[in-house]
Design a protein around this motif. Structure first.
Motif, PDB file in Angstrom:
ATOM      1  N   ALA A 599       0.841  -1.193   0.000  1.00  0.00           N
ATOM      2  CA  ALA A 599       0.000   0.000   0.000  1.00  0.00           C
ATOM      3  C   ALA A 599       0.876   1.242   0.000  1.00  0.00           C
ATOM      4  N   GLN A 600       0.407   2.252  -0.702  1.00  0.00           N
ATOM      5  CA  GLN A 600       1.034   3.580  -0.695  1.00  0.00           C
ATOM      6  C   GLN A 600      -0.046   4.588  -0.339  1.00  0.00           C
ATOM      7  N   THR A 601       0.261   5.508   0.599  1.00  0.00           N
ATOM      8  CA  THR A 601      -0.697   6.542   1.001  1.00  0.00           C
ATOM      9  C   THR A 601      -0.077   7.908   0.772  1.00  0.00           C
ATOM     10  N   GLN A 606      -8.618  11.360  -3.561  1.00  0.00           N
ATOM     11  CA  GLN A 606      -8.990  10.283  -4.487  1.00  0.00           C
ATOM     12  C   GLN A 606      -9.569   9.072  -3.773  1.00  0.00           C
ATOM     13  N   VAL A 609      -7.592   3.595  -3.859  1.00  0.00           N
ATOM     14  CA  VAL A 609      -7.610   3.071  -5.219  1.00  0.00           C
ATOM     15  C   VAL A 609      -7.233   1.593  -5.179  1.00  0.00           C
ATOM     16  N   ASN A 610      -8.143   0.769  -5.614  1.00  0.00           N
ATOM     17  CA  ASN A 610      -7.895  -0.672  -5.707  1.00  0.00           C
ATOM     18  C   ASN A 610      -7.320  -0.949  -7.097  1.00  0.00           C
ATOM     19  N   ILE A 611      -6.039  -1.220  -7.164  1.00  0.00           N
ATOM     20  CA  ILE A 611      -5.384  -1.405  -8.463  1.00  0.00           C
ATOM     21  C   ILE A 611      -5.990  -2.606  -9.207  1.00  0.00           C
ATOM     22  N   GLU A 614      -9.027  -1.396 -10.981  1.00  0.00           N
ATOM     23  CA  GLU A 614      -8.687  -0.592 -12.158  1.00  0.00           C
ATOM     24  C   GLU A 614      -8.241  -1.481 -13.318  1.00  0.00           C
ATOM     25  N   SER A 646      -5.594   9.680  -0.156  1.00  0.00           N
ATOM     26  CA  SER A 646      -5.407   8.986  -1.423  1.00  0.00           C
ATOM     27  C   SER A 646      -4.479   7.814  -1.152  1.00  0.00           C
ATOM     28  N   SER A 648      -3.232   3.645  -2.661  1.00  0.00           N
ATOM     29  CA  SER A 648      -3.319   2.565  -3.657  1.00  0.00           C
ATOM     30  C   SER A 648      -2.918   1.264  -2.981  1.00  0.00           C
ATOM     31  N   THR A 650      -2.499  -3.036  -3.759  1.00  0.00           N
ATOM     32  CA  THR A 650      -2.443  -4.058  -4.823  1.00  0.00           C
ATOM     33  C   THR A 650      -1.898  -5.362  -4.275  1.00  0.00           C
TER      34      THR A 650
END
Length: 807
Positions: A599-601, A606, A609-611, A614, A646, A648, A650
């Motif tokens: 995870a990156q915050t 935004q 975000v679920n990669i 996407e 925000s 992401s 994955t």
């Protein structure tokens, strides 16, 4: 607030939690050969047993049975055994015979008989036919018959001769000579008693010629009248002879029918058939006549050789229960249309397809009529028209002969419509839940015809009583298959394996087919060692060898992880990175593997975000889990201001569809790690879903997940800092392999069971979470994980607001 070390110690499971073991001190035998008592053919299926008894006991229409459940639960064996046992208490149903319908040959006549009497009736009819032929031949060869026949013929000849004498006398009076020859009848004028030649006739005076011509016309007219009279005499003779022969036949065979009428006086259909039979023999006596010309005449009238015409007097014993002592039980494994509903066979003859009532053949419904018919649903629905025809038969309560393709010109149409057979039957269909549910939804007739659902379960309670029943099953199976007896320790391991199959410490499997595989394989290893009984080590070996045979795919995964092609870390601490656990399945194996989740915050609006989403690699349940994370974070950190987040997330090196919410807690851990900057121990893998309150929820495949991560750590070397975090609710599903338990016992590997996300955070990071379960709304203490995450949210909020002001 509980300290970090408190949770790590408090939530760690000891070896007693990791597997339920069957103790041997209560087992009342050394080997299964010593076991006393009888084997029950069904174990742990009380609901199914009651439903089966009810469905088979109800006599009213519509109470047919549909047996559902997975394969291997004994549903087929139990159904057949139960039905056969009940059938012994019911009487043998009627025999059914098709006979020729003398009034309407295209509608063969159906006659029921008490069981075993159908073939007696056929034998009586065969004997009757032979006796009829003998009696008719005898009657037609007696002196009395010949004398009467000659008398009638001589009378006819006398009348014919008298008629011709009258013609001759009349012609002589008129001066005309009558000549009868094979070529016909000719007349000539006469003079002085002699026929005149043409030359002599032409030399006669004209008046004489006219007189003779008139006389000739009168004689010709009289001859025609006489010929007609003789033809009438011939017709009267034929009728007289026919009536005389019929009366002779009737008198000759009447005595043959009298004892049959007496024997079958209580069966009205048989008496009706015998009357028609008698009349037909009298009408077609020429079939039995010894003279060839009469036979040939009959062949022309009836259309076929004598042998074929004799079929009209035979009996087709359509259903014969002569050797049966109870109601029939038919298990039809290939329920094609013909196999179920019978067929009318055809025979090629001079380029045409012909048939008759002797070629009517029964189907499974006819053979099971008065008893029970068992069908497999998946086989039944592979044959077009079979299901719709079966419904029609059950609704009409009679079996009508038909062919599904006859009206389409794909099958010869005979025009034969045998009388339908009345139906009294109990049908049991065995199938899957999917087929049952589909029929219930799309077929409005299904619930009306199959009112009883017999459901076989895959689980039963793990009690001493059920364990003892399983021991009886082991003894029974060993004797049936010629296996060595099982020592009580080996039998106890079978009980443990049974719980492993259902992943329940308090349950046992009812899929005995898989149990039998272990029994056979353990017996093989014991036999190789020339043992007198199967021991516990042989059972354990059978377990592991069976898994090893199907472990090619999980081994390949572990090889790729060990070589670094799949990047999984099992040591050290990393921020924003965690090992989640997933379960994969091949054709014959289910196994767990770790999956790196990162995870990156960063500041922004935004959201998460679920990669995978996407990239269209996320299923609906996984998406739901992601939305729950947002709900939890908002409820915990957005009390006074919105979350300016925000992020992401994955699954690294994952290229297949991801679904399910069992990784939602894992994703929450990695998000909080990234937000707080607290690194996660990479030697600990996590599974479990989470709700919006942060409570950990149970998941499936817990044993496979723990063992999958354990194998990776074992391959790299256990260091005592590795383990798996699972939901507390899954503890009762733990049935781990012995090598995992040994590692836990030796403190080389750990399993934690938690209830809240805060507990898992502290175990993963060795830092306090700051969450107080007694006062969730209280401020987070400085330096805790939640306090650091909240401070990060405040910083992102300020950065976002400052950017908005500058704009």
């Amino acid at each position: 607030m509980t300290s970090m070390n408190g949770f790590k110690t408090k939530r760690k499971l000891n070896t007693d939690h990791l597997k339920a073991r069957c103790q041997t001190d209560w087992i009342p035998f050394e080997t299964t050969d010593d076991l006393k008592g009888d084997f029950h053919d069904m174990i742990g299926q009380e609901r199914a047993e009651k439903a089966m008894a009810f469905g088979l006991g109800v006599k009213q229409a519509g109470y047919n049975l549909f047996v559902v459940g997975p394969t291997g639960t004994g549903r087929v064996t139990y159904t057949i055994q139960t039905v056969r046992r009940l059938a012994k208490e019911r009487p043998v149903p009627s025999d059914w015979c098709y006979v020729y319908n003398f009034d309407d040959p295209d509608r063969p006549f159906l006659i029921p008989f008490p069981s075993g009497k159908g073939h007696v009736f056929r034998r009586d009819m065969e004997t009757l036919l032979l006796d009829i032929e003998r009696e008719i031949r005898t009657a037609f060869s007696t002196d009395e018959f010949e004398a009467e026949k000659r008398k009638r013929i001589d009378s006819f000849k006398s009348q014919v001769e008298n008629a011709w004498r009258k013609i001759d006398s009349f012609a002589n009076e008129k001066g005309i000579y009558v000549e009868k020859s094979p070529d016909g009848i000719n007349t000539y004028p006469m003079s002085e008693g002699k026929a005149l030649t043409n030359e002599a006739f032409m030399n006669l005076p004209e008046d004489k010629k006219d007189e003779l011509l008139r006389a000739d016309d009168q004689v010709e007219e009289q001859i025609q009248d006489t010929i007609q009279h003789i033809q009438k005499l011939e017709e009267d003779l034929r009728k007289s002879l026919h009536t005389f022969m019929q009366s002779t036949v009737s008198y000759a065979i009447e005595g043959l029918f009298r004892p049959l009428r007496e024997s079958y006086k209580d069966r009205q259909r048989v008496l009706q058939y015998l009357d028609s039979y008698f009349d037909d023999v009298v009408d077609h006596f020429s079939l039995f006549f010894p003279e060839n010309d009469q036979q040939e005449q009959l062949v022309t009238q009836l259309g076929g050789p004598k042998e074929k015409q004799f079929l009209r007097y035979t009996v087709n014993v359509f259903v014969n229960h002569r050797d049966r002592t109870s109601a029939p039980v038919v298990y039809e494994t290939n329920p094609t249309f013909d196999n179920l509903f019978g067929r009318i066979e055809y025979q090629g003859q001079l380029g045409n397809m012909t048939t008759d009532f002797t070629k009517i053949k029964p189907g499974a419904l006819h053979l099971a009529n008065g008893g029970y018919l068992i069908l497999q649903a998946n086989e039944l629905f592979q044959h077009p028209h079979a299901w719709s025809a079966l419904k029609r038969v059950l609704q009409a309560r009679k079996i009508q002969f038909e062919h599904p393709h006859e009206n389409k010109g794909m099958f010869p149409s005979s025009g034969m419509k045998p009388q339908p057979v009345p139906l009294d039957i109990k049908i049991i269909i065995i199938g899957s839940y999917m087929i049952y549910d589909l029929l219930s939804q799309v077929d409005e007739d299904f619930d009306k015809l199959f009112n009883v659902k017999v459901e076989f379960d895959t689980h039963m309670d793990r009690s001493e009583d059920n364990a003892l029943k399983m021991f009886h099953f082991i003894k029974y199976f060993c004797k049936e298959e010629g296996l060595l007896p099982f020592h009580k320790k080996a039998a106890a391991r079978i009980v443990d394996y049974s719980s492993r199959m259902v992943s329940e410490q308090l349950k046992l499997t009812t899929r005995f087919q898989e149990i039998t595989q272990i029994l056979i394989e353990a017996n093989y290893y014991a036999s190789e060692e020339l043992q007198d009984a199967v021991m516990d080590e042989h059972v354990v070996k059978a377990f592991y060898e069976k898994e090893k045979r199907v472990s090619h795919i999980p081994e390949r995964y572990r090889e790729m992880i060990h070589s670094g092609r799949i990047m999984i870390e099992t040591e050290g601490f990393r921020t924003g990175q965690i090992n989640g656990l997933a379960v994969l399945g091949s054709r014959d194996a289910v196994f767990g593997i770790p999956s790196k989740i990162t995870a990156q915050t960063f500041a922004g609006k935004q959201g998460i975000v679920n990669i995978e989403r996407e990239a269209s690699l996320s299923g609906q349940f996984h998406e739901k889990g992601m939305l729950i994370l947002t709900g939890f974070l908002s409820g915990l950190f957005a009390k006074n201001r919105p979350i300016p987040l925000s992020a992401s997330i994955t699954f690294e090196q994952s290229y297949a569809l991801i679904d399910g919410d069992s990784a939602s807690s894992t994703e929450l851990y990695v998000l909080l790690s990234s937000l707080s900057g607290c690194p996660i121990n990479q030697g600990i893998a996590v599974t479990g879903s989470v709700n919006q309150w942060g409570e950990i929820q149970p998941i499936g495949g817990v044993n496979e997940k723990i063992e999958g991560f354990f194998r990776i750590c074992q391959q790299r070397g256990l260091n005592g800092q590795q383990g798996v975090i699972i939901p507390k609710q899954n503890v009762e599903q733990l049935m781990l392999h012995d090598d995992v338990i040994e590692a836990v016992n030796g403190q080389r590997f750990s399993v934690w069971a938690i209830e809240h996300i805060a507990e898992g955070l502290e175990i993963l990071t060795d830092q306090p979470s700051g969450y107080d379960p007694l006062n969730p709304a209280s401020p987070f203490p400085e330096g805790t994980i939640f306090a650091r995450a909240e401070r990060r949210f405040d910083e992102m909020y300020e950065e976002t607001n400052s950017e908005n002001e500058s704009l």
